[in-house]
Scaffold this motif. Structure first.
Motif, PDB file in Angstrom:
ATOM      1  N   SER A 246       0.824  -1.197   0.000  1.00  0.00           N
ATOM      2  CA  SER A 246       0.000   0.000   0.000  1.00  0.00           C
ATOM      3  C   SER A 246       0.867   1.259   0.000  1.00  0.00           C
ATOM      4  CB  SER A 246      -0.919   0.004   1.223  1.00  0.00           C
ATOM      5  OG  SER A 246      -1.643   1.210   1.312  1.00  0.00           O
ATOM      6  N   VAL A 247       1.927   1.252   0.805  1.00  0.00           N
ATOM      7  CA  VAL A 247       2.807   2.421   0.908  1.00  0.00           C
ATOM      8  C   VAL A 247       3.506   2.696  -0.421  1.00  0.00           C
ATOM      9  CG1 VAL A 247       4.976   3.241   1.923  1.00  0.00           C
ATOM     10  CG2 VAL A 247       3.192   2.262   3.387  1.00  0.00           C
ATOM     11  N   LEU A 248       4.069   1.645  -1.026  1.00  0.00           N
ATOM     12  CA  LEU A 248       4.863   1.834  -2.234  1.00  0.00           C
ATOM     13  C   LEU A 248       4.003   2.207  -3.438  1.00  0.00           C
ATOM     14  CD1 LEU A 248       7.481  -1.048  -1.921  1.00  0.00           C
ATOM     15  CD2 LEU A 248       7.611   1.305  -1.106  1.00  0.00           C
ATOM     16  N   VAL A 249       2.852   1.591  -3.574  1.00  0.00           N
ATOM     17  CA  VAL A 249       1.970   1.913  -4.704  1.00  0.00           C
ATOM     18  C   VAL A 249       1.489   3.357  -4.603  1.00  0.00           C
ATOM     19  CG1 VAL A 249      -0.247   1.406  -5.798  1.00  0.00           C
ATOM     20  CG2 VAL A 249       1.268  -0.466  -5.116  1.00  0.00           C
ATOM     21  N   ARG A 250       1.119   3.764  -3.396  1.00  0.00           N
ATOM     22  CA  ARG A 250       0.639   5.140  -3.205  1.00  0.00           C
ATOM     23  C   ARG A 250       1.729   6.149  -3.559  1.00  0.00           C
ATOM     24  NH1 ARG A 250      -1.238   4.365   1.362  1.00  0.00           N
ATOM     25  NH2 ARG A 250       0.446   5.194   2.679  1.00  0.00           N
ATOM     26  N   ALA A 251       2.972   5.824  -3.244  1.00  0.00           N
ATOM     27  CA  ALA A 251       4.083   6.748  -3.516  1.00  0.00           C
ATOM     28  C   ALA A 251       4.520   6.720  -4.979  1.00  0.00           C
ATOM     29  CB  ALA A 251       5.272   6.411  -2.627  1.00  0.00           C
ATOM     30  N   TRP A 255       3.267   5.245 -11.871  1.00  0.00           N
ATOM     31  CA  TRP A 255       4.203   5.558 -12.961  1.00  0.00           C
ATOM     32  C   TRP A 255       5.329   4.536 -12.927  1.00  0.00           C
ATOM     33  CZ3 TRP A 255       3.101   8.760 -16.736  1.00  0.00           C
ATOM     34  CH2 TRP A 255       4.107   9.174 -17.604  1.00  0.00           C
ATOM     35  N   PRO A 256       5.553   3.773 -14.010  1.00  0.00           N
ATOM     36  CA  PRO A 256       6.535   2.671 -13.972  1.00  0.00           C
ATOM     37  C   PRO A 256       7.897   3.056 -13.413  1.00  0.00           C
ATOM     38  CG  PRO A 256       5.235   2.520 -15.968  1.00  0.00           C
ATOM     39  CD  PRO A 256       4.803   3.794 -15.283  1.00  0.00           C
ATOM     40  N   GLN A 257       8.456   4.203 -13.828  1.00  0.00           N
ATOM     41  CA  GLN A 257       9.755   4.609 -13.306  1.00  0.00           C
ATOM     42  C   GLN A 257       9.699   4.841 -11.804  1.00  0.00           C
ATOM     43  OE1 GLN A 257      12.713   4.976 -14.842  1.00  0.00           O
ATOM     44  NE2 GLN A 257      13.757   5.766 -13.017  1.00  0.00           N
ATOM     45  N   HIS A 258       8.619   5.451 -11.340  1.00  0.00           N
ATOM     46  CA  HIS A 258       8.482   5.713  -9.903  1.00  0.00           C
ATOM     47  C   HIS A 258       8.264   4.415  -9.119  1.00  0.00           C
ATOM     48  CE1 HIS A 258       8.624   9.706 -11.127  1.00  0.00           C
ATOM     49  NE2 HIS A 258       7.414  10.141 -10.854  1.00  0.00           N
ATOM     50  N   ILE A 259       7.571   3.463  -9.728  1.00  0.00           N
ATOM     51  CA  ILE A 259       7.406   2.150  -9.078  1.00  0.00           C
ATOM     52  C   ILE A 259       8.779   1.558  -8.777  1.00  0.00           C
ATOM     53  CG2 ILE A 259       6.649  -0.241  -9.412  1.00  0.00           C
ATOM     54  CD1 ILE A 259       4.283   0.862 -11.025  1.00  0.00           C
TER      55      ILE A 259
END
Length: 427
Positions: A246-251, A255-259
């Motif tokens: 949940s934390v990582l997806v929200r952050a 956007w693939p690069q941000h993932i």
């Protein structure tokens, strides 16, 4: 110290081993693009005249290269030979022959000196004794061969080294697009958002309906699946997986690069400290992801005039996030600063598009295509005052006056923050 047992669960990743470029280790989504590509290949396989080109374009970090790798796999599964090429392969017969792994046999080229008297010296040079790129494809491929040529960073096709190179690129692209190579050849191109616009300006034929794919951020369920697979891969405990996901997806803003920035931050933290999602641990991972995002943004603006980046940040902050801008509006804003022989406002705008800082819709409107980069641009505008406080405040006042004259108002919380910042800056 790592949590008990965590070193046995986590594979030995190191920061330098983590690769966020190329084939995606966990690929999800983009089903419609893959279906269209498969249909295109099936049609091209039925008849040699059905060869064509497909373009996958989008902003930096949207996952173009990862999708190209997946489409390559799909093509191979359907019995097609995949050959990766550089722009050089479309510029010269020798370049295409090298890409195909064959020799360039110049003796097969026929002389047309009898007709050359009607041509300029440069045109004669192009024709006499020089075989075309399409000629290489016809000579080196059999009619039963099925080949997919893959070219990434296709925006560089619109930046040839000479008029002759552009003529060769245009002729080769048009032959492939129009299916006139008489071979089963499909060209798969990946490029930034302006790729197709620039190629059409240079006389490249219209692509078939559905052969231009414009990538955007992935769907929420796709982001969740990618992050989930990575967390499992790096050994996240089942009881902590949902929280971290949940934390990582929200952050990531989907956007693939941000993932991948968020995943990289998790890897670094888990290896050193374990996967217990304390408040401090979460903040540490998010800080690491933010640092990687910032490096990504800074790479986008690298080489652009500092004043121009600050002016764009002021414009974005004054008008609000998600806003679109006309060409004239952007040019007027960029003209605010004194150029003194530096790059013109028009060239600066072209550079912003070429580097993916701005994208251009078909109707002519410009916008910042990468999520959260707008905040980075605003931060760059504010940071500009550290170096040149009087100059930066003067730029802000002129931007604000221009926006008021054009739009009648400035709006948004960020605008208020900017206004307070430039009013209170010490000069």
């Amino acid at each position: 110290m790592p949590a008990p047992g965590i070193t046995e669960l986590i594979k030995p990743y190191e920061a330098d081993d983590f690769n966020d470029r190329g084939a995606a280790q966990y690929f999800h989504g983009r089903e419609e693009h893959r279906r269209k590509f498969a249909r295109l290949l099936r049609g091209a396989a039925r008849d040699a005249g059905n060869g064509t080109a497909i373009l996958i374009q989008g902003p930096p970090g949207v996952g173009k290269t990862a999708l190209l790798f997946k489409l390559e796999e799909d093509a191979e599964a359907l019995g097609w030979r995949v050959v990766k090429i550089e722009p050089e392969a479309l510029k010269s017969p020798a370049g295409m022959a090298e890409a195909l792994g064959t020799a360039h046999i110049e003796s097969r080229a026929k002389s047309h000196r009898a007709d050359a008297k009607f041509l300029s010296a440069r045109q004669e040079k192009q024709i006499v004794g020089i075989q075309s790129v399409v000629g290489i494809l016809r000579d080196q491929l059999r009619r039963k061969d099925k080949i997919v040529l893959v070219l990434d960073e296709g925006q560089h096709l619109a930046e040839p080294s000479s008029d002759d190179a552009m003529a060769s690129i245009r002729a080769a692209l048009n032959s492939i697009i129009n299916g006139s190579t008489r071979r089963k050849v499909v060209l798969l191109i990946g490029g930034l958002s302006h790729t197709w616009t620039e190629l059409r300006k240079r006389g490249v034929s219209r692509l078939r309906r559905g052969c231009v794919g414009n990538l955007k951020r992935v769907a929420g369920d796709t982001a969740n699946r990618i992050v989930h697979d990575w967390l499992v891969e790096i050994g996240c405990s089942p009881q902590h997986l949902e929280t971290w996901q949940s934390v990582l997806v929200r952050a990531s803003d989907n956007w693939p690069q941000h993932i991948m920035c968020c995943v990289a931050g998790a890897i670094e933290h888990f290896v050193e400290h374990g996967d217990t999602p304390t408040e401090a641990a979460i903040q540490s991972v998010l800080d690491s992801a933010t640092k990687d995002k910032r490096a990504f943004y800074e790479e986008r603006v690298d080489g652009l005039p500092t004043d121009d980046v600050a002016l764009l940040g002021m414009l974005v902050g004054a008008c609000g996030f998600g806003e679109e801008f006309g060409t004239g509006e952007l040019i007027e804003v960029l003209r605010i600063r004194s150029r003194d022989g530096d790059v013109s406002a028009g060239i600066s705008l072209e550079l912003m598009v070429a580097q993916g800082v701005l994208a251009n819709r078909r109707g002519g409107a410009y916008f910042v295509p990468v999520p959260t980069m707008e905040r980075h641009l605003v931060a760059q505008a504010i940071d500009h005052t550290v170096r040149t406080p009087v100059h930066a405040r003067d730029l802000w006042e002129k931007v604000r006056e221009l926006i008021l004259s054009k739009r009648g108002r400035v709006r948004g919380d960020v605008q208020k923050q900017l206004q307070e910042h430039f009013i209170n800056v010490e000069v």
